[in-house]
Write a protein that holds these residues in place. Structure first.
Motif, short mmCIF file in Angstrom:
data_model
loop_
_atom_site.label_atom_id
_atom_site.label_comp_id
_atom_site.label_asym_id
_atom_site.label_seq_id
_atom_site.Cartn_x
_atom_site.Cartn_y
_atom_site.Cartn_z
N GLN A 1 1.85 12.34 -9.96
CA GLN A 1 1.16 13.65 -9.48
C GLN A 1 2.46 14.85 -10.17
OE1 GLN A 1 -0.39 13.49 -5.54
NE2 GLN A 1 -2.33 12.67 -6.68
N LYS A 2 3.37 14.31 -9.35
CA LYS A 2 4.61 16.17 -9.73
C LYS A 2 4.78 15.53 -10.91
CE LYS A 2 6.35 14.46 -5.12
NZ LYS A 2 7.63 14.88 -4.15
N GLU A 3 5.01 14.77 -11.63
CA GLU A 3 5.70 14.64 -12.80
C GLU A 3 3.95 15.27 -13.67
OE1 GLU A 3 6.25 10.68 -15.15
OE2 GLU A 3 7.95 10.10 -12.69
N GLN B 1 0.67 -1.40 -0.07
CA GLN B 1 -0.18 -0.09 -0.15
C GLN B 1 1.10 1.37 0.10
OE1 GLN B 1 -2.74 0.01 3.20
NE2 GLN B 1 -3.88 2.14 2.91
N MET B 2 2.16 1.10 0.58
CA MET B 2 2.82 3.08 0.68
C MET B 2 3.45 2.70 -0.61
SD MET B 2 4.55 1.79 4.54
CE MET B 2 6.09 2.71 4.21
N ALA B 3 4.15 2.17 -1.41
CA ALA B 3 4.62 1.38 -2.33
C ALA B 3 3.56 2.31 -4.02
CB ALA B 3 4.98 -0.05 -3.15
N ASP B 4 2.17 1.41 -3.45
CA ASP B 4 1.09 2.23 -4.71
C ASP B 4 0.93 3.65 -4.34
OD1 ASP B 4 0.95 -0.06 -5.34
OD2 ASP B 4 -0.54 -0.28 -4.08
N GLU B 5 1.08 4.44 -3.26
CA GLU B 5 0.57 5.82 -2.87
C GLU B 5 1.92 6.67 -2.71
OE1 GLU B 5 0.26 5.86 1.11
OE2 GLU B 5 -1.51 5.12 0.99
N ALA B 6 3.31 5.87 -2.91
CA ALA B 6 4.65 6.47 -3.28
C ALA B 6 4.04 6.99 -5.25
CB ALA B 6 5.75 5.78 -2.92
N ALA B 7 4.16 5.77 -5.18
CA ALA B 7 3.66 6.04 -7.44
C ALA B 7 2.78 7.08 -7.10
CB ALA B 7 3.10 4.74 -7.79
N ALA B 8 1.45 6.63 -6.86
CA ALA B 8 0.92 7.87 -7.07
C ALA B 8 1.33 9.30 -7.14
CB ALA B 8 -0.81 7.03 -6.35
N GLY B 9 2.06 9.56 -6.18
CA GLY B 9 2.45 10.67 -5.32
C GLY B 9 3.60 10.92 -6.76
N GLU B 10 4.68 10.46 -7.24
CA GLU B 10 5.88 10.35 -8.61
C GLU B 10 4.63 10.65 -9.52
OE1 GLU B 10 8.47 7.32 -8.23
OE2 GLU B 10 8.89 7.60 -6.38
N LYS C 1 2.39 17.50 -12.35
CA LYS C 1 2.41 18.85 -12.82
C LYS C 1 3.44 19.10 -13.46
CE LYS C 1 -0.06 18.73 -7.63
NZ LYS C 1 0.08 19.03 -6.29
N LYS C 2 4.71 19.30 -13.09
CA LYS C 2 5.49 20.05 -14.28
C LYS C 2 5.35 19.68 -15.28
CE LYS C 2 9.25 18.12 -10.93
NZ LYS C 2 10.42 17.31 -10.44
N LYS C 3 4.69 18.55 -16.04
CA LYS C 3 4.61 18.55 -16.91
C LYS C 3 3.63 20.24 -17.53
CE LYS C 3 5.19 14.33 -18.83
NZ LYS C 3 4.94 12.74 -19.09
N LYS C 4 3.13 19.89 -16.82
CA LYS C 4 1.27 21.67 -16.62
C LYS C 4 2.47 22.82 -16.54
CE LYS C 4 -2.68 19.49 -15.16
NZ LYS C 4 -3.54 20.13 -14.57
N LYS C 5 2.69 22.45 -15.41
CA LYS C 5 3.89 24.20 -15.49
C LYS C 5 4.74 24.33 -16.49
CE LYS C 5 6.30 26.93 -11.63
NZ LYS C 5 6.82 26.22 -10.14
N ALA C 6 5.47 23.47 -17.15
CA ALA C 6 6.67 23.67 -17.76
C ALA C 6 5.44 23.69 -19.44
CB ALA C 6 7.08 22.34 -18.25
N ALA C 7 4.30 23.40 -19.40
CA ALA C 7 3.82 23.79 -20.33
C ALA C 7 3.38 25.40 -20.77
CB ALA C 7 2.35 22.75 -21.32
N THR C 8 2.69 25.71 -19.35
CA THR C 8 2.07 26.81 -19.43
C THR C 8 3.36 28.17 -18.86
OG1 THR C 8 1.69 26.60 -17.37
CG2 THR C 8 0.31 25.55 -18.73
N THR C 9 3.97 28.21 -18.50
CA THR C 9 4.93 28.69 -18.41
C THR C 9 5.77 29.13 -19.16
OG1 THR C 9 6.12 28.00 -16.79
CG2 THR C 9 4.88 29.73 -15.74
N THR C 10 6.57 30.08 -20.23
CA THR C 10 7.47 30.83 -20.96
C THR C 10 7.60 32.17 -20.52
OG1 THR C 10 6.53 31.80 -22.40
CG2 THR C 10 6.46 29.47 -22.67
N LYS C 11 8.85 32.31 -20.56
CA LYS C 11 9.61 33.53 -19.95
C LYS C 11 10.33 34.39 -20.84
CE LYS C 11 11.87 31.33 -15.71
NZ LYS C 11 13.63 31.35 -15.53
N LYS C 12 9.36 35.07 -21.17
CA LYS C 12 10.05 36.60 -22.27
C LYS C 12 11.00 36.94 -21.64
CE LYS C 12 4.63 36.58 -22.93
NZ LYS C 12 3.90 37.74 -22.76
N ALA C 13 12.30 37.25 -22.88
CA ALA C 13 13.34 37.92 -22.16
C ALA C 13 13.35 39.05 -22.53
CB ALA C 13 14.37 37.79 -23.86
N ALA C 14 13.44 39.64 -21.04
CA ALA C 14 13.65 41.39 -20.92
C ALA C 14 14.28 42.00 -21.67
CB ALA C 14 13.28 41.65 -19.65
#
Length: 100
Positions: A23-25, A12-21, A27-40
């Motif tokens: 979700q993190k991945e 059960q602990m292994a399953d929860e850890a895998a599910a958490g990882e 979130k990273k994909k969403k964040k990387a896709a939505t945020t782009t830095k504009k050159a000042a």
């Protein structure tokens, strides 16, 4: 409450850890896709140094280009002689250059 064996609890602990990882991945994909830095845009504002004579209330009395230092100090002494009860001082001040 159901009692779990140690093997089931570890699974059960292994399953929860895998599910958490996962979700993190996601979130990273969403964040990387939505945020782009504009050159000042680097705008360099040019400044020049001038000599300014001020009175005791920090009111500007006279302004001289940096190359006219002797004239600025002469004017300062003239002001001090003319009005002995008023305090005058001189400062180097950076001011923006005018576009030509």
């Amino acid at each position: 409450m159901v009692r779990l064996t140690s093997k089931e609890r570890l699974q059960q602990m292994a399953d929860e850890a895998a599910a958490g990882e996962e979700q993190k991945e996601e979130k990273k994909k969403k964040k990387a896709a939505t945020t782009t830095k504009k050159a000042a845009k680097s705008i360099v504002k040019r400044e020049k140094v001038v000599w300014k004579i001020f009175d005791a209330n920090y009111k500007e009395v006279a302004c001289f280009p940096y190359s006219e230092k002797d004239e600025a100090f002469a004017k300062l002494e003239e002001r001090r002689q003319k009005k002995s009860n008023t305090t005058y001082f001189i400062n180097e001040v950076k001011v923006p250059m005018e576009d030509e």
